[in-house]
Design an enzyme around this catalytic site. Sequence first.
Site, mmCIF file in Angstrom:
data_model
loop_
_atom_site.group_PDB
_atom_site.id
_atom_site.type_symbol
_atom_site.label_atom_id
_atom_site.label_comp_id
_atom_site.label_asym_id
_atom_site.label_seq_id
_atom_site.Cartn_x
_atom_site.Cartn_y
_atom_site.Cartn_z
ATOM 1 N N HIS A 131 28.384 -51.012 -0.254
ATOM 2 C CA HIS A 131 28.513 -49.564 -0.053
ATOM 3 C C HIS A 131 29.013 -48.950 -1.366
ATOM 4 O O HIS A 131 30.128 -48.440 -1.459
ATOM 5 C CB HIS A 131 29.497 -49.294 1.088
ATOM 6 C CG HIS A 131 29.423 -47.899 1.646
ATOM 7 N ND1 HIS A 131 28.488 -46.964 1.251
ATOM 8 C CD2 HIS A 131 30.205 -47.271 2.577
ATOM 9 C CE1 HIS A 131 28.682 -45.836 1.909
ATOM 10 N NE2 HIS A 131 29.716 -45.999 2.713
ATOM 11 N N GLN A 134 30.602 -45.318 -1.737
ATOM 12 C CA GLN A 134 31.988 -45.203 -1.250
ATOM 13 C C GLN A 134 32.977 -45.509 -2.374
ATOM 14 O O GLN A 134 33.990 -44.833 -2.532
ATOM 15 C CB GLN A 134 32.198 -46.181 -0.085
ATOM 16 C CG GLN A 134 33.587 -46.117 0.510
ATOM 17 C CD GLN A 134 33.866 -44.800 1.213
ATOM 18 O OE1 GLN A 134 33.058 -44.352 2.000
ATOM 19 N NE2 GLN A 134 34.992 -44.169 0.921
ATOM 20 N N ASP A 219 39.299 -51.440 6.494
ATOM 21 C CA ASP A 219 38.097 -50.853 7.097
ATOM 22 C C ASP A 219 38.045 -51.365 8.534
ATOM 23 O O ASP A 219 38.794 -52.274 8.926
ATOM 24 C CB ASP A 219 36.859 -51.283 6.295
ATOM 25 C CG ASP A 219 35.564 -50.620 6.762
ATOM 26 O OD1 ASP A 219 35.628 -49.621 7.504
ATOM 27 O OD2 ASP A 219 34.472 -51.108 6.376
ATOM 28 N N CYS A 259 37.655 -46.095 4.158
ATOM 29 C CA CYS A 259 36.407 -45.337 3.953
ATOM 30 C C CYS A 259 36.099 -44.403 5.113
ATOM 31 O O CYS A 259 35.328 -43.456 4.951
ATOM 32 C CB CYS A 259 35.262 -46.299 3.717
ATOM 33 S SG CYS A 259 34.917 -47.380 5.129
ATOM 34 N N ARG A 287 33.370 -38.078 -1.822
ATOM 35 C CA ARG A 287 31.988 -38.533 -1.661
ATOM 36 C C ARG A 287 31.049 -37.458 -2.211
ATOM 37 O O ARG A 287 30.061 -37.750 -2.878
ATOM 38 C CB ARG A 287 31.674 -38.798 -0.180
ATOM 39 C CG ARG A 287 32.516 -39.889 0.482
ATOM 40 C CD ARG A 287 32.235 -41.245 -0.097
ATOM 41 N NE ARG A 287 30.836 -41.590 -0.037
ATOM 42 C CZ ARG A 287 30.214 -42.092 1.056
ATOM 43 N NH1 ARG A 287 30.913 -42.357 2.144
ATOM 44 N NH2 ARG A 287 28.929 -42.372 1.028
HETATM 45 N N1 CP Z 1 32.428 -43.851 4.854
HETATM 46 C C1 CP Z 1 31.160 -43.601 5.257
HETATM 47 O O1 CP Z 1 30.176 -44.028 4.640
HETATM 48 O O2 CP Z 1 31.085 -42.822 6.358
HETATM 49 P P1 CP Z 1 29.771 -42.471 7.208
HETATM 50 O O3 CP Z 1 29.345 -43.722 7.916
HETATM 51 O O4 CP Z 1 30.226 -41.383 8.122
HETATM 52 O O5 CP Z 1 28.696 -42.013 6.264
HETATM 53 N N1 NVA Z 2 31.983 -51.351 7.306
HETATM 54 C C1 NVA Z 2 31.584 -50.144 7.968
HETATM 55 C C2 NVA Z 2 31.613 -49.005 6.996
HETATM 56 C C3 NVA Z 2 31.236 -47.667 7.575
HETATM 57 C C4 NVA Z 2 31.216 -46.587 6.554
HETATM 58 C C5 NVA Z 2 30.199 -50.303 8.579
HETATM 59 O O1 NVA Z 2 29.328 -50.897 7.938
HETATM 60 O O2 NVA Z 2 30.008 -49.860 9.712
#
Ligand code: CP
Ligand code: NVA
Length: 307
Positions: A131, A134, A219, A259, A287
């Site tokens: 990600h 992020q 997370d 996040c 973001r």
């Molecule tokens: N942190 C993040 O990516 O959030 P969303 O899943 O809401 O985009």
């Molecule tokens: N680890 C989480 C992050 C969400 C922004 C997921 O993948 O659902």
Amino acid sequence: MNPRHFLTLFDLAPEDLQRLLARAIELKTRFQYGGSRMPLAGQTMAMIFEKSSTRTRVSFEAGMAQLGGSSVFLSPRDTHLDRGEPVEDTARVLSRMVEVIVIRANQHTMVERFAAHSRVPVINALTDLHHPCQLLADIQTYIEHRGEIAGRAAAWIGDGNNVCHSWIQAARQFGFKLRIATPKGYEPNAAIVQASGTHVTLATDPAEAARDADLVVTDTWASMGQEAEKTERLKAFEGFQVNPALMRLARRDALFMHCLPAYRGQEVAAEVIDGPQSVVWDEAENRLHAQKALLEFLLAEKQNRQD
Ligand code: CP
Ligand code: NVA
């Protein structure tokens, strides 16, 4: 000439990442004072999202609008992807019509396949493995609150997941130490850990990771797609909650990051996420600014390569 993609934090050189975050901070100030330069006027961003999103979708769409461009949001149901049109063909077609493509995919290999056949930059908006967007916002947030992150120590507590993997890459790219504490069986991907070398250490004791840290991060314990494992995971992660006792082991001025979305009472105690060390709302806001800087960077690169 191949376009420049942003699939992981290793796709940009450390000096490009630094410049991009400096630009994000500048764009944030400009936004707050109502500046209206529109460098991406007339350009279009396509967004393919296989999973839910609040922050990523809105920050990309709002950011593109603020830069003068427009967006087309596509869930796989709206396209032929769900009816068997190959990812490669979709990439060839869309990239002849738009200037940049943002993808949130179940599998990282999907964005790699897409990027390999795209004429325009592809941005990873989250996969099972990474990600990176992020982390742009998170490092921007650290810099705004505490200055340079190089030489600092961050603690990741919980699941060795996609966001953890991007923190691991960030440790190498931004020059800080990352101590990761996970239950056995939930460690991050070994190859990703190895690629960040001495910047990363693994533990199974959250206290060991958090002690004297400048930053504590966590997370959700069950990411999107892992809903069926939720009960098993809640049990496995007992003792890995970031709570006031764990935060007291970190430095007095340590920041708390997440996040989002967060689950109070699971990976984080309400007193921590809603407390004075938490900077989660700044991370979410950033973001917008970090991704505007990313769009500018990738689209300027594309222009340079065509000239
Ligand atoms: N942190 C993040 O990516 O959030 P969303 O899943 O809401 O985009
Ligand atoms: N680890 C989480 C992050 C969400 C922004 C997921 O993948 O659902």
